[in-house]
Design an enzyme around this catalytic site. Structure first.
Site, mmCIF file in Angstrom:
data_model
loop_
_atom_site.group_PDB
_atom_site.id
_atom_site.type_symbol
_atom_site.label_atom_id
_atom_site.label_comp_id
_atom_site.label_asym_id
_atom_site.label_seq_id
_atom_site.Cartn_x
_atom_site.Cartn_y
_atom_site.Cartn_z
ATOM 1 N N ASN A 7 0.872 -1.184 0.000
ATOM 2 C CA ASN A 7 0.000 0.000 0.000
ATOM 3 C C ASN A 7 0.906 1.229 0.000
ATOM 4 O OD1 ASN A 7 -1.815 2.046 0.446
ATOM 5 N ND2 ASN A 7 -2.694 1.193 2.311
ATOM 6 N N LYS A 14 3.270 0.915 3.163
ATOM 7 C CA LYS A 14 2.867 -0.062 4.178
ATOM 8 C C LYS A 14 2.837 -1.436 3.531
ATOM 9 C CE LYS A 14 -0.996 1.961 5.515
ATOM 10 N NZ LYS A 14 -2.241 2.200 6.287
ATOM 11 N N ARG A 91 -2.679 -2.074 -3.385
ATOM 12 C CA ARG A 91 -3.854 -1.236 -3.167
ATOM 13 C C ARG A 91 -3.714 0.034 -4.013
ATOM 14 N NH1 ARG A 91 -4.956 3.347 1.051
ATOM 15 N NH2 ARG A 91 -7.185 3.644 0.777
ATOM 16 N N ILE A 208 -14.935 4.858 9.701
ATOM 17 C CA ILE A 208 -14.679 6.164 10.317
ATOM 18 C C ILE A 208 -13.253 6.197 10.847
ATOM 19 C CG2 ILE A 208 -15.463 7.856 11.995
ATOM 20 C CD1 ILE A 208 -18.176 6.484 12.002
ATOM 21 N N ARG A 284 -8.248 11.285 19.266
ATOM 22 C CA ARG A 284 -7.871 11.115 20.670
ATOM 23 C C ARG A 284 -7.615 12.462 21.335
ATOM 24 N NH1 ARG A 284 -3.451 6.578 19.250
ATOM 25 N NH2 ARG A 284 -3.190 8.132 17.587
ATOM 26 N N GLY A 333 -14.172 4.623 14.293
ATOM 27 C CA GLY A 333 -15.341 3.755 14.371
ATOM 28 C C GLY A 333 -15.168 2.637 15.385
ATOM 29 N N GLU A 334 -13.944 2.122 15.498
ATOM 30 C CA GLU A 334 -13.666 1.012 16.407
ATOM 31 C C GLU A 334 -13.412 1.462 17.840
ATOM 32 O OE1 GLU A 334 -10.422 -1.269 14.757
ATOM 33 O OE2 GLU A 334 -11.297 -1.152 12.754
ATOM 34 N N HIS A 335 -12.908 2.694 18.014
ATOM 35 C CA HIS A 335 -12.404 3.082 19.330
ATOM 36 C C HIS A 335 -13.030 4.348 19.907
ATOM 37 C CE1 HIS A 335 -9.430 -0.048 18.899
ATOM 38 N NE2 HIS A 335 -9.037 0.461 17.758
#
Length: 398
Positions: A7, A14, A91, A208, A284, A333-335
């Protein structure tokens, strides 16, 4: 079979090496500052110390060579030779006309160069990565997996803009959608969680992160999505504005004297969470400003974020004639339970009942359901795995 997933960004790369026999990542890494002073590779392998290499890298070919050298390193690598890499999956953000993944032929690379104008920030790095791999790994099959491909099932009523038709015919201006690999992956995972065939369910997938897109997935196919001609459209993002009145752009250009390049910079890099809060793009930091300082602008950002996601969920439920599942994925979205609760509060009319205690649980593992047992619409938090999806697409083609 081992698949190397690449990627590439303009100055970064990455990668993951995935063993497809058990779908586990053997190694994952990041190369930063390609073509810039201070080039560095960081590789992580389970059970081994983090491997860091600082060395000048003039271009992506140098970076790919270093990645391969690191993977076969006697002390820090995971394979004995490059011959163990059966295929490479790349990607690419914008695939233009391509509705599915394709083998990375010379013709494909030539076409990607022709459509660089559709994704000038993303595609050049990907093309450089493909060319670099083809130059080094001459006999290894390669596949290009597009962020836009999953959305090519959208009907005309969803992807057409109400502009003069010639702009679509001659210039390819339409809604393309992005994050397709992520949306496809989590939609499939939701079907597994619900123990249903994906063709039987209607899902709203919310990717997200620093970039944000929401997609209506009906029967496993994308029927609408928030990102448009470019990844700037849709929901508020880290530094991107999302959808705004187009006349704001022309107004500011006329009144402030901004050039097209300056407006592009403002909308893509100085707006969104950063522009509203003045704090930064990392969610954060926004959370910290709310919890510790009660910063009113940070609170406003959270409220806007949650409100826009809620509106889009309602819109896509209407577009599909109902919804069976909603899933949140990617970093925020996850955290960020704060966003999920803002998006899903007062949605009982739609059949959504959120389990507040489960929503606050940060140990999501491979995923979790955060709706109540009697919720008609099931709500999930599922970590995305775009690299695995790319590896699967690559495996299917080669």
């Amino acid at each position: 079979m081992k698949v190397l997933v690449i990627n590439c960004g303009s100055s970064s790369l990455k990668y993951q090496l995935i063993d497809m026999s058990n779908e586990e990542a053997l190694a994952q890494g990041l190369v930063e500052r390609i073509g810039i002073n201070g080039s560095i590779l960081t590789q992580k392998v389970e059970g081994k110390d983090k491997y860091v290499v600082e060395t000048p890298l003039k271009d992506h070919q140098d970076a790919i060579e270093l990645v391969l050298k690191s993977l076969v390193d006697e002390n820090h690598g995971v394979i004995k030779s490059m011959d163990e890499i059966s295929a490479v999956g790349h990607r690419v953000v914008h695939g233009g006309k391509y509705a599915s993944s394709v083998v990375a032929s010379d013709e494909v690379v030539e076409y990607l160069q022709e459509i660089i104008k559709l994704a000038p920030l993303h595609n050049p790095g990907s093309i450089a990565g493909i060319k670099a791999c083809k130059a080094i790994m001459k006999t290894t099959p390669m596949v290009v997996v597009f962020d836009t491909a999953f959305h090519q099932t959208m009907p005309e009523k969803a992807f057409m803009y109400p502009l003069p038709y010639e702009f679509y015919e001659k210039d390819g201006i339409r809604r393309y959608g992005f994050h397709g690999t992520s949306h496809k992956y989590v939609a499939g995972e939701v079907a597994k969680w619900m123990k249903k065939d994906i063709t039987e369910i209607k899902t709203i997938t919310c990717h997200i992160g620093n970039g944000v897109s929401i997609t209506a997935v009906n029967g496993g196919k994308s029927v609408d999505t928030t990102m448009g001609f470019t990844p700037l459209d849709g929901i508020i993002m880290g530094s991107r504005s999302g959808s705004v009145d187009p006349s704001i752009v022309t107004y500011l250009m006329k009144e402030k004297g901004y050039s097209a390049e300056e407006m592009n910079e403002i909308l893509n890099k100085k707006s969104g969470i950063l522009g509203l809060s003045g704090i930064g793009t990392d969610f954060r930091d926004i959370r910290s400003a709310v919890e510790n300082e009660k910063d009113p602008k940070a609170v406003l950002v959270m409220d806007i974020f949650g409100y826009q996601v809620k509106k889009q969920i309602g819109a896509y439920a209407a577009a599909m004639g109902g919804v069976d599942a909603i899933v949140f994925t990617a970093g925020v979205g996850e955290h960020a339970p704060e966003i999920r609760i803002r998006a899903l509060t007062d949605m009982e009319f739609l059949g959504v009942k959120l389990d507040v205690e489960k929503n606050e649980n940060q140990n999501i593992g491979d995923g979790m359901e955060i709706s109540t047992k009697d919720s008609k619409v099931k709500v999930f938090v599922i970590p995305t795995n775009e690299e695995l999806m790319i590896a699967k697409e690559t495996l299917a083609l080669v």
